[in-house]
Enzyme design. Structure first.
Site, mmCIF file in Angstrom:
data_model
loop_
_atom_site.group_PDB
_atom_site.id
_atom_site.type_symbol
_atom_site.label_atom_id
_atom_site.label_comp_id
_atom_site.label_asym_id
_atom_site.label_seq_id
_atom_site.Cartn_x
_atom_site.Cartn_y
_atom_site.Cartn_z
ATOM 1 N N ASP A 1 53.631 -18.924 73.981
ATOM 2 C CA ASP A 1 54.024 -17.940 74.988
ATOM 3 C C ASP A 1 53.036 -16.777 75.022
ATOM 4 O O ASP A 1 52.444 -16.431 74.001
ATOM 5 C CB ASP A 1 55.437 -17.445 74.639
ATOM 6 C CG ASP A 1 56.141 -16.818 75.831
ATOM 7 O OD1 ASP A 1 55.585 -16.841 76.946
ATOM 8 O OD2 ASP A 1 57.247 -16.297 75.639
ATOM 9 N N GLY B 1 50.212 -15.303 80.222
ATOM 10 C CA GLY B 1 50.196 -14.436 81.400
ATOM 11 C C GLY B 1 49.918 -12.988 81.019
ATOM 12 O O GLY B 1 49.077 -12.317 81.625
ATOM 13 N N GLU C 1 61.763 -26.099 83.675
ATOM 14 C CA GLU C 1 62.007 -24.884 84.476
ATOM 15 C C GLU C 1 60.709 -24.298 85.046
ATOM 16 O O GLU C 1 60.743 -23.504 85.987
ATOM 17 C CB GLU C 1 62.705 -23.806 83.624
ATOM 18 C CG GLU C 1 64.161 -24.119 83.285
ATOM 19 C CD GLU C 1 64.314 -25.212 82.217
ATOM 20 O OE1 GLU C 1 63.447 -25.317 81.323
ATOM 21 O OE2 GLU C 1 65.295 -25.993 82.291
ATOM 22 N N ASN C 2 59.573 -24.671 84.462
ATOM 23 C CA ASN C 2 58.300 -24.084 84.911
ATOM 24 C C ASN C 2 57.917 -24.466 86.345
ATOM 25 O O ASN C 2 57.044 -23.840 86.947
ATOM 26 C CB ASN C 2 57.140 -24.449 83.965
ATOM 27 C CG ASN C 2 57.162 -23.680 82.650
ATOM 28 O OD1 ASN C 2 56.666 -24.159 81.625
ATOM 29 N ND2 ASN C 2 57.715 -22.477 82.663
ATOM 30 N N LEU D 1 64.682 -20.069 71.931
ATOM 31 C CA LEU D 1 64.122 -21.430 71.927
ATOM 32 C C LEU D 1 63.800 -21.937 73.328
ATOM 33 O O LEU D 1 63.033 -22.896 73.481
ATOM 34 C CB LEU D 1 65.089 -22.402 71.252
ATOM 35 C CG LEU D 1 65.112 -22.381 69.729
ATOM 36 C CD1 LEU D 1 66.151 -23.376 69.208
ATOM 37 C CD2 LEU D 1 63.739 -22.724 69.151
HETATM 38 C C1 FPP Z 1 53.606 -19.547 78.511
HETATM 39 O O1 FPP Z 1 52.961 -18.325 78.771
HETATM 40 C C2 FPP Z 1 52.663 -20.649 78.657
HETATM 41 C C3 FPP Z 1 52.796 -21.702 79.516
HETATM 42 C C4 FPP Z 1 53.951 -21.882 80.396
HETATM 43 C C5 FPP Z 1 51.748 -22.735 79.608
HETATM 44 C C6 FPP Z 1 51.223 -23.181 78.298
HETATM 45 C C7 FPP Z 1 50.098 -24.080 78.505
HETATM 46 C C8 FPP Z 1 48.930 -24.030 77.832
HETATM 47 C C9 FPP Z 1 48.620 -23.065 76.757
HETATM 48 C C10 FPP Z 1 47.930 -25.044 78.122
HETATM 49 C C11 FPP Z 1 48.147 -26.177 77.155
HETATM 50 C C12 FPP Z 1 47.202 -27.228 77.410
HETATM 51 C C13 FPP Z 1 47.170 -28.393 76.746
HETATM 52 C C14 FPP Z 1 46.144 -29.334 77.102
HETATM 53 C C15 FPP Z 1 48.161 -28.743 75.734
HETATM 54 P P1 FPP Z 1 53.436 -17.481 80.017
HETATM 55 O O2 FPP Z 1 52.618 -17.895 81.194
HETATM 56 O O3 FPP Z 1 54.890 -17.587 80.177
HETATM 57 O O4 FPP Z 1 53.021 -16.045 79.556
HETATM 58 P P2 FPP Z 1 53.788 -14.680 79.877
HETATM 59 O O5 FPP Z 1 55.144 -14.800 79.241
HETATM 60 O O6 FPP Z 1 52.930 -13.671 79.223
HETATM 61 O O7 FPP Z 1 53.836 -14.550 81.368
#
Ligand code: FPP
Length: 233
Positions: A18, A21, A65-66, A188
């Site tokens: 997490d 962003g 949910e994404n 979680l």
């Molecule tokens: C959560 O951060 C992250 C995700 C929803 C995407 C995670 C994906 C990757 C790190 C790429 C993985 C790639 C491979 C090949 C396994 P967020 O966007 O919710 O961050 P925020 O809470 O700060 O907005």
């Protein structure tokens, strides 16, 4: 390495990655730049885990949910998964990493399914570490899918714990010993609901793109110092 270094080592670590962003926002970049930096962290951490002798690592890459995120972010993330798998498959094979996917495969875009299937079969015999990418994954959905598989095969029977487990997406993978979540959130979020019953939880303020080998070592040390009682005294 001293013998006790391997004492009480988790066999399976699962990570809620997490903070991509926020990492990007802090720097004035679009969110996808944070996801790209997140991919670099994935590579770093999987390599470090393999070196430490961790046998399974699960990564929550995209939840059911994404799909509710803005369309351009979803498209960019899907593009990133495809690009990563295509680009890295040979290197993963060389490093003896078995790439596996967990999640509701049926409703993923066709273009991605072929790439994932091929990557899984290409690395099928690799056995240093299983890198499990949870894509279109939801813990409740996994349990529902498992129950439906069971009902289809055994319409008259009652389900028990062992049978339900055998119907999960990856029944051969042991439950995670340790679940790590980055970026300071303490929940979680529908990750591995069945499998996390007795997992140890570790939370850190670090944003996922900043998470490194030292952070992984810290999480493992925290785990190693805990006593797991599984409901016993
Ligand atoms: C959560 O951060 C992250 C995700 C929803 C995407 C995670 C994906 C990757 C790190 C790429 C993985 C790639 C491979 C090949 C396994 P967020 O966007 O919710 O961050 P925020 O809470 O700060 O907005």
């Amino acid at each position: 390495m001293m013998a006790e270094d391997n004492f009480n080592l988790p066999k399976h670590i699962a990570i809620i990655m997490d903070g991509n962003g926020r990492w990007a926002k802090k720097r004035g970049y679009p969110r996808i730049v944070g996801h790209k930096a997140g991919v670099n962290a994935v590579e770093r951490v999987v390599r470090a885990a393999a070196t430490r002798g961790i046998r399974y690592i699960s990564l929550y890459a995209f939840s059911t949910e994404n799909w509710n995120r803005p369309k351009n972010e979803v498209t960019a993330l899907m593009g990133l998964f495809k690009y990563y798998v295509k680009l890295k498959i040979d290197a993963l094979k060389k490093e003896n990493v078995r790439l596996r996917f967990s999640g509701r495969f049926s409703s993923l875009p066709e273009s991605i399914k072929d790439i994932l299937r091929e990557a899984e079969s290409e690395t099928l015999n690799c056995n240093k570490i299983d890198m499990i990418v949870c894509l279109n994954y939801g813990g409740r959905q996994e349990i529902i899918d498992a129950v439906n598989i069971f009902i289809q095969k055994n319409p008259q029977k009652q389900i028990d714990e062992k049978t339900l487990r055998s119907c999960l997406y990856l029944p051969d993978v042991p439950d995670p010993d340790l679940i790590i979540r980055t970026s300071g959130e303490l929940r979680l979020s529908n990750f591995l609901l069945w499998q996390s019953s007795y997992s140890e939880l570790y939370f850190t303020e670090k944003l996922w793109p900043d998470f490194d080998e030292l952070d992984l070592n810290e999480a493992i040390s925290s785990y190693s110092g805990r006593e797991r009682r599984y409901g016993k005294t």
